[in-house]
Scaffold this motif. Sequence first.
Motif, PDB file in Angstrom:
ATOM      1  N   ALA A  45       0.751 -31.311 -29.420  1.00  0.00           N
ATOM      2  CA  ALA A  45       0.172 -31.562 -28.341  1.00  0.00           C
ATOM      3  C   ALA A  45       0.909 -31.554 -26.916  1.00  0.00           C
ATOM      4  N   GLN A  46       2.116 -32.016 -26.952  1.00  0.00           N
ATOM      5  CA  GLN A  46       2.981 -31.980 -25.808  1.00  0.00           C
ATOM      6  C   GLN A  46       3.462 -30.716 -25.237  1.00  0.00           C
ATOM      7  N   ILE A  47       3.327 -29.720 -26.284  1.00  0.00           N
ATOM      8  CA  ILE A  47       3.667 -28.334 -26.182  1.00  0.00           C
ATOM      9  C   ILE A  47       2.396 -27.652 -25.642  1.00  0.00           C
ATOM     10  N   ALA A  48       1.340 -28.042 -25.987  1.00  0.00           N
ATOM     11  CA  ALA A  48       0.108 -27.451 -25.377  1.00  0.00           C
ATOM     12  C   ALA A  48       0.057 -27.927 -24.112  1.00  0.00           C
ATOM     13  N   VAL A  49       0.165 -28.896 -23.789  1.00  0.00           N
ATOM     14  CA  VAL A  49       0.168 -29.413 -22.244  1.00  0.00           C
ATOM     15  C   VAL A  49       1.053 -28.687 -21.470  1.00  0.00           C
ATOM     16  N   ILE A  50       2.216 -28.509 -21.700  1.00  0.00           N
ATOM     17  CA  ILE A  50       3.350 -27.635 -21.277  1.00  0.00           C
ATOM     18  C   ILE A  50       3.172 -26.226 -20.953  1.00  0.00           C
ATOM     19  N   ARG A  51       2.372 -25.649 -21.891  1.00  0.00           N
ATOM     20  CA  ARG A  51       1.728 -24.339 -21.917  1.00  0.00           C
ATOM     21  C   ARG A  51       0.603 -24.313 -21.029  1.00  0.00           C
ATOM     22  N   HIS A  52      -0.210 -25.341 -21.088  1.00  0.00           N
ATOM     23  CA  HIS A  52      -1.584 -25.077 -20.008  1.00  0.00           C
ATOM     24  C   HIS A  52      -1.013 -25.217 -18.615  1.00  0.00           C
ATOM     25  N   ALA A  53      -0.170 -26.306 -18.260  1.00  0.00           N
ATOM     26  CA  ALA A  53       0.551 -26.482 -16.820  1.00  0.00           C
ATOM     27  C   ALA A  53       0.980 -25.366 -16.249  1.00  0.00           C
ATOM     28  N   ASN A  54       1.709 -24.618 -17.209  1.00  0.00           N
ATOM     29  CA  ASN A  54       2.331 -23.295 -16.398  1.00  0.00           C
ATOM     30  C   ASN A  54       1.392 -22.168 -16.561  1.00  0.00           C
ATOM     31  N   ASP A  75       4.891 -15.436  -2.732  1.00  0.00           N
ATOM     32  CA  ASP A  75       4.961 -16.354  -3.806  1.00  0.00           C
ATOM     33  C   ASP A  75       5.386 -15.730  -5.048  1.00  0.00           C
ATOM     34  N   PHE A  76       6.698 -15.710  -5.488  1.00  0.00           N
ATOM     35  CA  PHE A  76       7.071 -15.258  -6.934  1.00  0.00           C
ATOM     36  C   PHE A  76       6.876 -16.288  -8.049  1.00  0.00           C
ATOM     37  N   GLY A  77       6.170 -17.250  -7.873  1.00  0.00           N
ATOM     38  CA  GLY A  77       6.047 -18.321  -8.831  1.00  0.00           C
ATOM     39  C   GLY A  77       7.078 -19.362  -8.905  1.00  0.00           C
ATOM     40  N   THR A  78       7.091 -20.012  -9.965  1.00  0.00           N
ATOM     41  CA  THR A  78       7.601 -21.378 -10.088  1.00  0.00           C
ATOM     42  C   THR A  78       8.539 -21.085 -11.616  1.00  0.00           C
ATOM     43  N   SER A  79       9.897 -21.383 -11.466  1.00  0.00           N
ATOM     44  CA  SER A  79      10.627 -21.246 -12.775  1.00  0.00           C
ATOM     45  C   SER A  79      10.189 -22.060 -13.637  1.00  0.00           C
ATOM     46  N   GLN A  81      11.798 -23.151 -16.272  1.00  0.00           N
ATOM     47  CA  GLN A  81      13.048 -23.874 -16.885  1.00  0.00           C
ATOM     48  C   GLN A  81      13.307 -25.139 -15.818  1.00  0.00           C
ATOM     49  N   TYR A  82      13.592 -24.722 -14.514  1.00  0.00           N
ATOM     50  CA  TYR A  82      13.908 -25.599 -13.491  1.00  0.00           C
ATOM     51  C   TYR A  82      12.997 -26.128 -12.621  1.00  0.00           C
ATOM     52  N   GLN A  83      11.809 -25.525 -12.915  1.00  0.00           N
ATOM     53  CA  GLN A  83      10.610 -26.266 -12.209  1.00  0.00           C
ATOM     54  C   GLN A  83      10.649 -26.052 -10.567  1.00  0.00           C
ATOM     55  N   GLN A  84      11.245 -25.080 -10.014  1.00  0.00           N
ATOM     56  CA  GLN A  84      11.488 -24.895  -8.629  1.00  0.00           C
ATOM     57  C   GLN A  84      11.137 -23.546  -8.335  1.00  0.00           C
ATOM     58  N   SER A  85      10.648 -23.227  -7.036  1.00  0.00           N
ATOM     59  CA  SER A  85      10.220 -21.923  -6.621  1.00  0.00           C
ATOM     60  C   SER A  85      11.561 -20.915  -7.190  1.00  0.00           C
ATOM     61  N   VAL A  86      10.902 -19.663  -7.387  1.00  0.00           N
ATOM     62  CA  VAL A  86      11.951 -18.641  -7.881  1.00  0.00           C
ATOM     63  C   VAL A  86      12.766 -18.043  -6.668  1.00  0.00           C
ATOM     64  N   VAL A 273      12.899 -13.965 -14.354  1.00  0.00           N
ATOM     65  CA  VAL A 273      13.159 -12.458 -15.103  1.00  0.00           C
ATOM     66  C   VAL A 273      12.472 -11.264 -14.215  1.00  0.00           C
ATOM     67  N   LEU A 274      11.043 -11.599 -13.928  1.00  0.00           N
ATOM     68  CA  LEU A 274      10.438 -10.514 -13.305  1.00  0.00           C
ATOM     69  C   LEU A 274      11.048 -10.464 -11.893  1.00  0.00           C
ATOM     70  N   ALA A 275      11.250 -11.368 -11.079  1.00  0.00           N
ATOM     71  CA  ALA A 275      11.790 -11.429  -9.676  1.00  0.00           C
ATOM     72  C   ALA A 275      13.032 -10.541  -9.614  1.00  0.00           C
ATOM     73  N   ILE A 276      13.861 -11.007 -10.485  1.00  0.00           N
ATOM     74  CA  ILE A 276      15.200 -10.234 -10.503  1.00  0.00           C
ATOM     75  C   ILE A 276      15.129  -9.100 -10.938  1.00  0.00           C
ATOM     76  N   SER A 277      14.093  -8.642 -11.993  1.00  0.00           N
ATOM     77  CA  SER A 277      14.070  -7.202 -12.184  1.00  0.00           C
ATOM     78  C   SER A 277      13.666  -6.263 -11.155  1.00  0.00           C
TER      79      SER A 277
END
Length: 314
Positions: A45-54, A75-79, A81-86, A273-277
């Motif tokens: 359930a916790q994994i599903a919440v994280i998956r939906h939030a992102n 806007d290149f999205g949010t990381s 792992q770090y939950q900060q803007s890319v 990964v997308l932004a750096i690539s």
Amino acid sequence: MRSVLRTALGALLTLLVSSAAIFAALAASPGDAASRLAGPKATAAQIAVIRHANGLDQPMPLRYLHWLEGCLHGDFGTSLQYQQSVASLLAPRVGQTLALVGLTALLIVAGGLGAGIVGAVSRRGSAALTVLSGIGVAVPSFVAAALLIQVFALSLGWLPAISTGVGGLRGLLLPALALAVSWAAYLAQVVRASLREALGEEHVAIARSRGLSPAGVFRRHVLRNAAPEITTVSGLAVAGLVAGTVVVEQAFGIGGIGSFLVQSVASKDSNVVLAISLLMVLAFIVTTTATDLLHRALDPRIRGAADSRERQAR
């Protein structure tokens, strides 16, 4: 004008196709970013919440379109792992990588051009260049990094083995050398071959017979004729440096976008990964386009052919 528009459209199409291919490859790769973020003790359930939030529970094409729409607005999205803007994560790291690439480019051009000129005008220099450049081309950057660290950092203690961004030029010198060795050796071979070919041209012999100084003949007739090919190879070398920083930044502990890319791939941080690539693809496109334009400016035959095609199109 039309050639410039075609180049711009080609660059945009390349970026679009590259982003779609990278996005699809990340989506198809094994592992689950939500599970990594949740930790080993997380419930389903916790994994599903994280998956939906992102937005990870959405279909891949829809996620890609949402990401692409954000890019069009800067806007290149949010990381994940770090939950900060890319963008905020990449800003300080881009400077580190640009400093490394700039220093490496200087070493490649200065070393390759200088060694190639010596090899072209001197028989002894040519023999030495053949051996040294052959070794240099065959040495991968990670092997060069290990050798440089062993000799100049551990044995002699002249330069730091790990660059933390504090050492300035001293901290970047070994990484830049490791990254430059192979390309500088290849450029030296190209410069020597191009100059030797130009030295054998008929107009060079005519210039000598008119009493021009050897330096004047070399500068006005030999180096100028070889400049287009040398420029092209130099541009390709610089264009490939951004991607080459991945291994070297890891080896020397540089906090640039290359090492950050490795970390983000391991954690499946797709937005980073997308932004750096795409930054790497964009750097390659910009550098090769600038090289092509410079090549046309230096070579009147290419410039004349392009003008002729435009007149026929009209």
